[in-house]
Design an enzyme around this catalytic site. Structure first.
Site, PDB file in Angstrom:
ATOM      1  N   MET A   1       0.837  -1.184   0.000  1.00 51.15           N
ATOM      2  CA  MET A   1       0.000   0.000   0.000  1.00 51.15           C
ATOM      3  C   MET A   1       0.867   1.227   0.000  1.00 51.15           C
ATOM      4  SD  MET A   1      -1.402  -0.258   3.839  1.00 51.15           S
ATOM      5  CE  MET A   1      -0.836   1.082   4.786  1.00 51.15           C
ATOM      6  N   THR A 309      -7.514  -5.924   3.781  1.00 48.71           N
ATOM      7  CA  THR A 309      -7.194  -5.692   2.377  1.00 48.71           C
ATOM      8  C   THR A 309      -5.968  -4.806   2.260  1.00 48.71           C
ATOM      9  OG1 THR A 309      -8.444  -3.628   2.123  1.00 48.71           O
ATOM     10  CG2 THR A 309      -9.654  -5.702   1.837  1.00 48.71           C
ATOM     11  N   ASP A 310      -5.378  -4.755   1.083  1.00 47.10           N
ATOM     12  CA  ASP A 310      -4.420  -3.700   0.799  1.00 47.10           C
ATOM     13  C   ASP A 310      -5.215  -2.447   0.445  1.00 47.10           C
ATOM     14  OD1 ASP A 310      -2.057  -2.334   0.438  1.00 47.10           O
ATOM     15  OD2 ASP A 310      -1.117  -3.941  -0.708  1.00 47.10           O
ATOM     16  N   TYR A 311      -4.503  -1.367   0.268  1.00 41.55           N
ATOM     17  CA  TYR A 311      -5.073  -0.025   0.166  1.00 41.55           C
ATOM     18  C   TYR A 311      -6.115   0.105  -0.955  1.00 41.55           C
ATOM     19  CZ  TYR A 311      -4.702   5.113   0.450  1.00 41.55           C
ATOM     20  OH  TYR A 311      -4.940   6.445   0.617  1.00 41.55           O
ATOM     21  N   THR A 312      -7.366   0.279  -0.585  1.00 37.61           N
ATOM     22  CA  THR A 312      -8.520   0.435  -1.491  1.00 37.61           C
ATOM     23  C   THR A 312      -8.677  -0.719  -2.475  1.00 37.61           C
ATOM     24  OG1 THR A 312      -7.398   1.748  -3.231  1.00 37.61           O
ATOM     25  CG2 THR A 312      -8.359   2.974  -1.372  1.00 37.61           C
TER      26      THR A 312
END
Length: 772
Positions: A1, A309-312
């Site tokens: 991220m 989750t990873d970023y968005t």
């Protein structure tokens, strides 16, 4: 991220959602080896049953509204401005309403205490926040980049680096690190190769275990521990063309045999959390993959922590073409097994409606909430929400002298001596004038590399020039000229050459500090060329014309194409980005105060055209003929050898090591029996030194084709000059297992070749058989 998204600083939750729409375009992984040399790994203490915790959380959840539960599933960012950390006003209100359960990019004891106060003193249920941060290779004290640490092949040193990182981060108010990255990476064009342990499954798995142990220790209630995150699940390192975020299209067999084992090792070591990857696997984005997050991770591996989750990455499922809108993306993600949404705000906005429509079950929400609350409980945050926010401990912990010394030690252990013609190194005491030349010779910001967390880029890092000046014998002149630039636009320019050449001509030896700018590796930093960027190569060629000895010190986060340098300079040291104390560590190596012992965790190609290239490839039906390398109609290139410039496991020393012929205690084993391979290693040189003794095996015939060689064990041993030691490796049929033709996991009877040597390209061999 990515780092704190300053471009999103003023967005509300509603507009933040739209940002995600604008983004462009029976299984069980290989278990930890049973080889005797592999350190035993026990599950972390948090996996043990805790009835008191279960009751506490059940009672708490019985009081929670659906909105408060969804809040626990949401992770949003803090910001930083010129005066320090700040929190958006809208987010502060969300904390008070119980709409946010975790924050990332927030640190310092004072700031996290302030945010924690909002959660536990101004909310209905007083549930503490969880603070996460990207502590990748150090927090304040920065160690070498992760790929550099892997080059040490020193599991104790790697675990120590993670332990120091956790101690500093915890003192700075952080509960949770988004590390280790355990993605296998076999394409040096991919910028994030710098964040992992390289190309090998076995080495990567052992390093994953070491880092989890270092971060989490053996008791999460200790105030110097942080939760570890195994990322990016899964196969992120297989991005096509080495381009970050690109499509992954690999077979299930490759997934099982290559990309999943380090994650399994991390899970077995007790990693508390897993992070999804940006990529798709088998046409499904990882954040929506029930196969990965539920079938494999939870049901097959028995993982008990939570998945973030990873970023968005939930938002990005729309751009992938897998979700028609954000609401559907959120439903797909949570039903697949995602527990926490990082920065996308999808769960906050849509999950309650999805529950009301029956598209997400309350039981699934409850399972995710329970997993997250358990981690807060196990960290002791319900007992004392402020236990990580102690300013006195923070002041006493950050940049401890012993931490800085540890960073220096790990840095020199990570360095790999790639060439040393005629004993050009260590530097002779007779060298009274040394020219440090190159854009990385006196650059503080570059020393600590990418993903340097809260590291100080401006004042703390020790540069190569500073390290050399501090170490050089009295009366030695150490001069500096930048000479060249490493920006892409510097190509073709010659400004600075004259100054550098003049300095070189009046010096006894040239130390060329070259490589890549720190932000040319890491996330969103893929390249189509592996050459030295800018005009560094041109300057190096001009320096060669001076006739002075050249020591090339490479600083980079990936293998570079240095074929010309290998043929023309006198010595090459791969120093990676060595961290806060990097300049001192490089000087230790160049002057011989430390005898280099690093080995490459990744293959160095001759040029980018060989990529992907790694040591454990398949043989093909038309392998090259050793006795006729120019034969036609075999698998080879017309313009370059098949072999790499430097193979996996390669690294020189200032001493020499001699290996005896490897011997086996038996020629045949049956399932469950042990085979012992022995080799005597002698330090036959004039200096004490460490050697990484490596064990490789080839399965000659299988129900599916097998690699030409696989690492199955290693031992790093210190030998005084003249000392010899017998190293023994133990193998069983479990070490020979793979995904067979019927997709079952196990070994097959047959013939095997075994090698023990100093790299993947050398060693004496022996044969054995596995029978039924």
């Amino acid at each position: 991220m990515p780092p704190t998204p300053r471009n999103l600083k003023n967005l509300t939750l509603a507009t933040l959602l739209l940002a995600g729409q604008l983004v462009p375009a029976p299984l069980l992984a290989k278990p930890a080896s049973t080889s005797a040399q592999a350190a035993p790994v026990d599950a972390a203490s948090w996996t043990r049953p805790d009835p008191a915790m279960d009751k506490y959380i059940a009672d708490l959840m019985a009081k929670m509204t659906l909105e408060e539960k969804i809040g626990q599933l949401s992770l949003l960012t803090s910001d930083w401005d010129s005066t320090g950390p700040t929190m958006r006003q809208g987010y502060q209100d969300d904390i008070r309403k119980g709409r946010i359960g975790s924050i990332f990019n927030a640190f310092t004891a004072k700031y996290t205490r302030e945010l924690q106060r909002l959660a536990v003193e101004e909310t209905r249920l007083k549930i503490p926040l969880l603070f996460g941060y990207d502590v990748i290779h150090g927090h304040r004290t920065i160690f070498p980049i992760s790929l550099g640490e892997a080059a040490s092949w020193d599991l104790k040193a790697i675990e120590k680096a993670a332990r120091v990182s956790a101690t500093e981060a915890a003192a700075d108010g952080i509960h949770w690190t988004f590390s280790p990255m355990v993605d296998i990476a076999r394409d040096p064009r991919w910028g994030r190769i710098s964040e992992g342990a390289g190309e090998d499954v076995y080495l990567g798995s052992r390093i994953a275990e070491a880092r989890v142990r270092g971060y989490q220790g053996d008791d999460l209630k200790r105030v110097d521990t942080v939760l570890a995150t195994a990322k990016h699940f899964a196969a992120y390192g297989a991005a096509q063309a080495g381009r970050d975020y690109h499509t992954v299209d690999i077979s299930e067999r490759t997934l099982r045999d290559i990309y999943l084992p380090p994650f399994k090792a991390a899970a077995d070591a007790g990693a508390a959390t897993f992070m999804t990857s940006f990529n798709e696997y088998d046409g499904v984005p990882a954040s929506g993959s029930r196969y990965l997050l539920t079938d494999v991770l939870r049901e097959k591996w028995g993982f008990k922590g939570f998945v973030v989750t990873d970023y968005t990455s939930i938002n990005e499922m729309v751009a992938h073409g897998y979700s028609k809108d954000l609401k559907q993306a959120g439903e797909q993600a949570i039903n697949a097994g995602v527990d926490m949404d990082l920065q996308g705000a999808v769960f906050i906005e849509y999950l309650a409606k999805s529950v009301a429509e029956g598209k997400v079950g309350v039981a699934r929400i409850d399972a995710a909430v329970k997993a997250i609350l358990e981690m807060k409980y196990r960290l002791g945050l319900f007992e004392d929400p402020y236990r990580y926010s102690d300013e006195a401990r923070e002041k006493a912990t950050i940049y401890k002298p012993e931490f800085l010394e540890a960073a220096r030690d790990v840095a020199r252990r990570s360095m790999v001596l790639l060439k040393n013609k005629d004993g050009a190194l260590p530097l002779a005491a007779t060298a009274k004038a040394i020219a440090v030349i190159g854009p990385l010779g006196n650059s503080k910001e570059d020393m600590i590399g990418s993903w340097a967390a809260a590291g100080d880029r401006k004042t703390r890092p020790v540069t190569l020039l500073e390290g050399m000046q501090a170490r050089a014998p009295k009366g030695t002149m150490v001069g500096f000229a930048r000479g060249a630039g490493y920006a892409f636009e510097d190509a073709g320019k010659s400004e600075g050459f004259a100054e550098a050449i003049a300095l070189a001509q009046k010096s006894d030896v040239i130390v060329a500090a070259m490589g890549e700018r720190w932000d040319m590796t890491g996330e969103a930093a893929s390249r189509t060329s592996l050459d030295l960027p800018g005009n560094q190569q041109a300057l190096l060629e001009e320096l060669k014309k001076t006739g002075k000895p050249i020591i090339l010190v490479l600083m980079s986060g990936r293998p570079n194409s240095i074929t010309w340098a290998d043929a023309n300079v006198d010595a090459i040291v791969e120093a990676w980005y060595p961290g806060t104390m990097g300049g001192h560590a490089i000087a230790d190596v160049l002057y011989g105060d430390y005898n280099p012992s690093g080995k490459l965790p990744v293959t160095f190609p001759r040029n980018v055209g060989q990529v992907p290239i790694y040591y454990d490839m398949k043989n093909t039906g038309r392998p090259i003929k050793p006795d006729d390398p120019n034969a036609k109609y075999v698998s080879r290139y017309l313009d370059t050898p098949n072999t790499p410039l430097y193979p996996f496991g390669y690294g020189l020393s200032y001493t020499s090591f001699t290996y005896s012929q490897v011997t086996l205690d038996r020629a045949t084993i049956r399932p469950g029996e042990k085979l012992t391979a022995s080799v005597t290693v002698t330090n036959s040189g004039a200096r004490d030194g460490e050697e990484v003794v490596q064990l490789y095996v080839r399965d000659l015939v299988g129900s599916v084709t097998r690699p030409v060689k696989e690492l199955k064990g290693f031992e790093k041993v210190m030998l005084k000059k003249g000392e010899k030691r017998t190293i023994r490796f133990t193998l069983t049929d479990a070490d020979l297992a793979f995904t067979r033709a019927d997709m079952s996991w196990g070994s097959e009877p047959g013939d095997f070749t075994l090698w023990v040597g100093p790299s993947s390209a050398e060693g004496s061999e022996a044969a054995f058989a596995l029978t039924e």
